[in-house]
Design a protein around this motif. Structure first.
Motif, PDB file in Angstrom:
ATOM      1  N   VAL A  36       0.865  -1.205   0.000  1.00 47.65           N
ATOM      2  CA  VAL A  36       0.000   0.000   0.000  1.00 47.65           C
ATOM      3  C   VAL A  36       0.886   1.234   0.000  1.00 47.65           C
ATOM      4  N   GLU A  39      -0.361   8.751  -0.134  1.00 45.07           N
ATOM      5  CA  GLU A  39       0.142  10.036  -0.610  1.00 45.07           C
ATOM      6  C   GLU A  39      -0.640  11.172   0.055  1.00 45.07           C
ATOM      7  N   ASN A  75      -4.647  10.082  -0.371  1.00 45.50           N
ATOM      8  CA  ASN A  75      -4.755   9.284  -1.593  1.00 45.50           C
ATOM      9  C   ASN A  75      -4.069   7.939  -1.325  1.00 45.50           C
ATOM     10  N   VAL A  76      -4.854   6.839  -1.380  1.00 43.03           N
ATOM     11  CA  VAL A  76      -4.356   5.502  -1.043  1.00 43.03           C
ATOM     12  C   VAL A  76      -4.365   4.641  -2.310  1.00 43.03           C
ATOM     13  N   LEU A  77      -3.220   3.992  -2.573  1.00 41.72           N
ATOM     14  CA  LEU A  77      -3.083   3.122  -3.745  1.00 41.72           C
ATOM     15  C   LEU A  77      -2.567   1.751  -3.294  1.00 41.72           C
ATOM     16  N   TRP A  79      -0.787  -1.844  -4.786  1.00 46.56           N
ATOM     17  CA  TRP A  79      -0.050  -2.387  -5.926  1.00 46.56           C
ATOM     18  C   TRP A  79       0.337  -3.842  -5.649  1.00 46.56           C
ATOM     19  N   PHE A  89      -0.966  -2.386 -10.979  1.00 45.37           N
ATOM     20  CA  PHE A  89      -1.889  -1.536 -10.224  1.00 45.37           C
ATOM     21  C   PHE A  89      -3.157  -2.315  -9.909  1.00 45.37           C
ATOM     22  N   SER A  92      -7.317   2.065  -6.141  1.00 48.19           N
ATOM     23  CA  SER A  92      -7.017   3.260  -5.330  1.00 48.19           C
ATOM     24  C   SER A  92      -8.318   3.850  -4.793  1.00 48.19           C
ATOM     25  N   CYS A  93      -8.146   4.773  -3.822  1.00 50.38           N
ATOM     26  CA  CYS A  93      -9.298   5.478  -3.245  1.00 50.38           C
ATOM     27  C   CYS A  93      -8.818   6.776  -2.606  1.00 50.38           C
ATOM     28  N   ARG A  94      -9.754   7.690  -2.347  1.00 45.62           N
ATOM     29  CA  ARG A  94      -9.479   8.943  -1.648  1.00 45.62           C
ATOM     30  C   ARG A  94     -10.181   8.904  -0.283  1.00 45.62           C
ATOM     31  N   LEU A 112     -11.906   0.334  -2.943  1.00 42.51           N
ATOM     32  CA  LEU A 112     -10.902   0.612  -3.969  1.00 42.51           C
ATOM     33  C   LEU A 112     -11.543   0.468  -5.349  1.00 42.51           C
ATOM     34  N   ARG A 115      -8.785   1.935 -12.604  1.00 41.69           N
ATOM     35  CA  ARG A 115      -8.796   3.142 -13.441  1.00 41.69           C
ATOM     36  C   ARG A 115     -10.063   3.209 -14.294  1.00 41.69           C
TER      37      ARG A 115
END
Length: 251
Positions: A36, A39, A75-77, A79, A89, A92-94, A112, A115
């Motif tokens: 994870v 950002e 901002n969470v991603l 991978w 990828f 992701s989520c905010r 999550l 794209r």
């Protein structure tokens, strides 16, 4: 409104990434190795890679994020780590921070998305924030903002070529007016009255009362003694004709 909320500048957010559930699988023949990334502003944090974590990896890692005023969102991603090829990828989520900044605690799972806006599982986060420290800092700034300040000295005060104007001479001490004369009484004090029934004071001896007419002695002569005849100059009446009688006898 953000202007009415306390400032979060310089405050610290404690973040704990516990794990993920039902992640989208990006491997065909083996188990994926998720990690994870979080950002926030210029901060970028990464968890360890959960080897063979598959669709439900567990991390349980803690981070401290310095907050920036005006930015209240993470901002969470997620991978998948690859050894040979580039990482895949997953989703992701905010994550908004309004709840944790208001109450000091937030424990929730966030969905999550890929794209293409498809579901990619969920990530679980636990956040802590010291609300009391933020309020105390805000109160200190508010007090300093409204503290009275001393006026700056005028640059012309010391360099003035003209002397300061002299004050007016002191007024002489006030002198009281002389005491006014007593107002005259409208009524004079009456003379003392003789008590009722008492005679008037006696006259001095030898002074007749009341005075007699001019030329008449007082007291009267004793009986048998005629009054002295008045002289011609003192007689009040004209002398009778002599030797006739008055009035004359008729013929």
């Amino acid at each position: 409104m953000l202007s009415s909320m306390p400032s979060i500048q310089g405050q610290v957010l404690e973040l704990r990434v516990t794990g993920c559930r039902k992640l989208r699988d990006t491997e065909l023949f083996s188990r994926q190795d998720p990690y994870v990334i979080v950002e926030y502003a210029n901060t970028k944090l990464r968890t360890r890679t959960c080897t063979d974590g598959g669709r439900n990896p567990s991390f349980d890692e803690k981070f401290q994020i310095p907050l920036v005023e005006g930015l209240r969102e993470l901002n969470v991603l997620v991978w998948n780590s690859n050894t040979i090829n580039n990482d895949d990828f997953i989703g992701s989520c905010r994550v908004p921070l309004h709840k944790v900044l208001a109450s000091g605690y937030d424990d929730a799972s966030w969905p999550l998305q890929t794209r293409r806006m498809k579901s990619a599982g969920e990530v679980t986060l636990i956040m802590h924030f010291d609300v009391a420290a933020m309020k105390n800092k805000m109160g200190g700034k508010t007090g300093a903002q409204y503290a009275p300040s001393m006026p700056a000295p005028s640059p012309y005060a010391a360099s003035s070529a003209y002397p300061a104007p002299a004050g007016y001479p002191a007024a002489p001490p006030h002198q009281a007016y002389p005491a006014p004369y007593p107002a005259p009484s409208a009524y004079s004090t009456p003379p003392p009255q003789q008590p009722h029934g008492q005679p008037c004071p006696p006259q001095p001896y030898g002074q007749p009362y009341p005075p007699q007419p001019y030329g008449q002695p007082y007291p009267p002569q004793p009986y048998g003694q005629p009054y002295p005849l008045p002289s011609a100059a003192q007689s009040p009446y004209p002398p009778a004709p002599y030797p006739g009688a008055y009035p004359p006898r008729p013929y």
